[in-house]
Structures are given as structure tokens and as C-alpha cells.
Design an enzyme around this catalytic site. Sequence first.
Site, mmCIF file in Angstrom:
data_model
loop_
_atom_site.group_PDB
_atom_site.id
_atom_site.type_symbol
_atom_site.label_atom_id
_atom_site.label_comp_id
_atom_site.label_asym_id
_atom_site.label_seq_id
_atom_site.Cartn_x
_atom_site.Cartn_y
_atom_site.Cartn_z
ATOM 1 N N GLU A 40 -6.423 4.972 7.809
ATOM 2 C CA GLU A 40 -6.234 6.399 7.488
ATOM 3 C C GLU A 40 -7.494 6.980 6.847
ATOM 4 O OE1 GLU A 40 -2.523 5.695 5.479
ATOM 5 O OE2 GLU A 40 -1.703 5.115 7.428
ATOM 6 N N ASN A 44 0.872 -1.180 0.000
ATOM 7 C CA ASN A 44 0.000 0.000 0.000
ATOM 8 C C ASN A 44 0.909 1.229 0.000
ATOM 9 O OD1 ASN A 44 -1.779 2.067 0.557
ATOM 10 N ND2 ASN A 44 -2.198 1.415 2.681
ATOM 11 N N TRP A 45 1.013 1.848 -1.167
ATOM 12 C CA TRP A 45 1.938 2.982 -1.289
ATOM 13 C C TRP A 45 1.432 4.244 -0.586
ATOM 14 C CZ3 TRP A 45 3.808 2.826 -7.119
ATOM 15 C CH2 TRP A 45 4.756 1.812 -7.258
ATOM 16 N N LYS A 46 0.162 4.257 -0.229
ATOM 17 C CA LYS A 46 -0.437 5.462 0.396
ATOM 18 C C LYS A 46 -0.194 6.667 -0.525
ATOM 19 C CE LYS A 46 0.097 3.252 4.805
ATOM 20 N NZ LYS A 46 0.216 3.366 6.249
ATOM 21 N N GLY A 106 3.055 -1.024 4.155
ATOM 22 C CA GLY A 106 3.130 0.389 3.779
ATOM 23 C C GLY A 106 4.564 0.771 3.456
ATOM 24 N N GLY A 107 5.253 1.344 4.427
ATOM 25 C CA GLY A 107 6.594 1.897 4.247
ATOM 26 C C GLY A 107 7.557 0.992 3.484
ATOM 27 N N HIS A 121 -9.255 1.480 5.006
ATOM 28 C CA HIS A 121 -7.956 1.626 5.672
ATOM 29 C C HIS A 121 -8.103 2.586 6.847
ATOM 30 C CE1 HIS A 121 -3.807 2.758 6.431
ATOM 31 N NE2 HIS A 121 -3.511 1.584 5.912
ATOM 32 N N GLU A 128 -5.281 -4.623 10.592
ATOM 33 C CA GLU A 128 -4.226 -3.638 10.800
ATOM 34 C C GLU A 128 -4.472 -2.874 12.095
ATOM 35 O OE1 GLU A 128 -2.212 -2.719 6.787
ATOM 36 O OE2 GLU A 128 -3.778 -1.247 7.119
ATOM 37 N N GLY A 141 2.864 2.356 10.560
ATOM 38 C CA GLY A 141 3.817 3.446 10.366
ATOM 39 C C GLY A 141 4.535 3.860 11.637
ATOM 40 N N SER A 155 3.734 -2.111 10.118
ATOM 41 C CA SER A 155 5.196 -2.169 10.267
ATOM 42 C C SER A 155 5.799 -3.530 9.917
ATOM 43 C CB SER A 155 5.604 -1.741 11.682
ATOM 44 O OG SER A 155 5.179 -0.416 11.944
HETATM 45 P P1 PGA Z 1 3.155 0.319 7.478
HETATM 46 O O1 PGA Z 1 1.674 0.523 6.878
HETATM 47 O O2 PGA Z 1 3.667 -0.975 6.916
HETATM 48 O O3 PGA Z 1 3.939 1.524 6.999
HETATM 49 O O4 PGA Z 1 3.016 0.263 8.963
HETATM 50 C C1 PGA Z 1 0.795 -0.556 6.728
HETATM 51 C C2 PGA Z 1 -0.541 -0.069 6.200
HETATM 52 O O5 PGA Z 1 -1.047 0.955 6.665
HETATM 53 O O6 PGA Z 1 -1.135 -0.698 5.293
#
Ligand code: PGA
Length: 248
Positions: A100, A10-12, A230-231, A98, A170, A176, A209
Amino acid sequence: MSKKIYLYGNWKMNNTYSETEKFFTEFPAAYDAVKADDLEVGIFAPFTSLWPLSQGAKKCGIVFGAQNVYYEPKGAFTGEISIPMLKEYDVTHIILGHSERRHIFLESDEVIAKKTKAVLDAGMIPVLCYGELLEEREAGNTFTVMERQLKSALAGLTPAETAKIIYAYEPVWAIGTGKTATPDQAEEVCKWSRELIGQKNAVILYGGSVKGSNAKELLSMPDIDGALVGGASLKPASFLEIYTAYKG
Ligand code: PGA
């Protein structure tokens, strides 16, 4: 054969059009070195990067998708993107709910349920995210919160529909932050979710993470079918290392 692993990135709000093109100058060779029958890789980019993502992903044979969509097919919804718009890019998978979206953009359970239904009706696959905040976990409300999130998204869906969804647990406190749920914490929730969903073979990912250094212990848990990353998904090496670390 060992269980199939889903590695979804997930590149956000990262990777512009040109950065996505650059990613795909490096990704194919890195992917060729790890690809396997028991691995499904997917990448979810911002809308404006979907074109170079679709071109790169099709060449490599990976799944690709969007991070959000609106449930109405067209009309006066300024700033929104519809399912038919995404279909023209051959998008098959869409991340929904998600944390966010839920917490920064205040998407309600009701809106997420409408999106889930619309995506299924269009023959596409929702990657449905759910999870608790730190204060909800500390107050002992983890399962109450997730039961509300899951039951509202799945209300009215047939078993054939709930089987098509890819689920992603999640915990918000692990996203993050560098704080990962322990394998036992993640397994406990994924196992519980499988029962609530009522699908023994549901695909349930863990996200928060995930990286090479914690991949093996998390992905080895029996009820965790993969990772939503994500990251670490922003660079081919750190992304694919998650699978090689699991296998290694
Ligand atoms: P993260 O994000 O790996 O940067 O913690 C995961 C996500 O929100 O899908």
C-alpha cells in the site's frame, strides 16, 4: 522444539487510540491462553495509537511497531515521522515497503532502500515487504519484480544487516481480497527469496488474507516462518486463532 512462528498484525489505518485501549482490555487473557515459546506475536499500529499499543504490548510481552517511518532524523519534512520520534515510544520494529505504501503512496524502491538502511543504522528491525501485482504474476514477471524490489532494498547492506531484517512476501493480489496464495505458490516464493537474500536462517513471513481457516497449510510450509496479517489481526480472537489453527 518445533519451528518458531512469527504472528505479526498490521492494523493499517484501523484502531484509533481508544479502540487500541479497548483491544488491550481483551487481548491479554486471549494471549495468555495461547502463548508459547515457539510463538512471537507483534502488532503494528498507526502512529497515533502507538502509545496505548506500547503500554498494552509491554504488559503482555509482545513485539510492537510502526507501519512506516521517514529516513531523515529531523527537518523540513511536513507530515513525516522520524526514527528518533519512534524510539521515544520504545518502538523496535517498523514495517517498510508495504504494497500500500508502494502502490497508493508511490514509494519507490530507492526510498524503501534508504528507509531500510536508516532503520538498521538505528538498531531497529525492518519488516521488509515485497510482492508482485496480479498483472505482473500473469505476465510471468513475479520473480523479476521481486528480484528488483529485494536487490534494491538490500544493496550495500552487510550480511550481518540482511540477517537482522524480517522479510514479508505479500502478493498484492492476495492482500485484503480474500484470495490467498496457495501454500505451494507462497512456499515457492519464500524458498526462492531465502536464496536471493543469501541467509539460510532469514525470517520470511507470508502475508495476504491469512486467517484461521488457511493458517495450518500455509504456516506448515518449510520456508514460511510466520504470517503478516491485516484484516484478521484487528480482533484478538481472529488474530490468535491463526496460531492455534496452525498448532491444532
Ligand atoms: P490482509 O493484509 O491479511 O488483510 O490480506 C495483509 C497485509 O497487507 O499485511
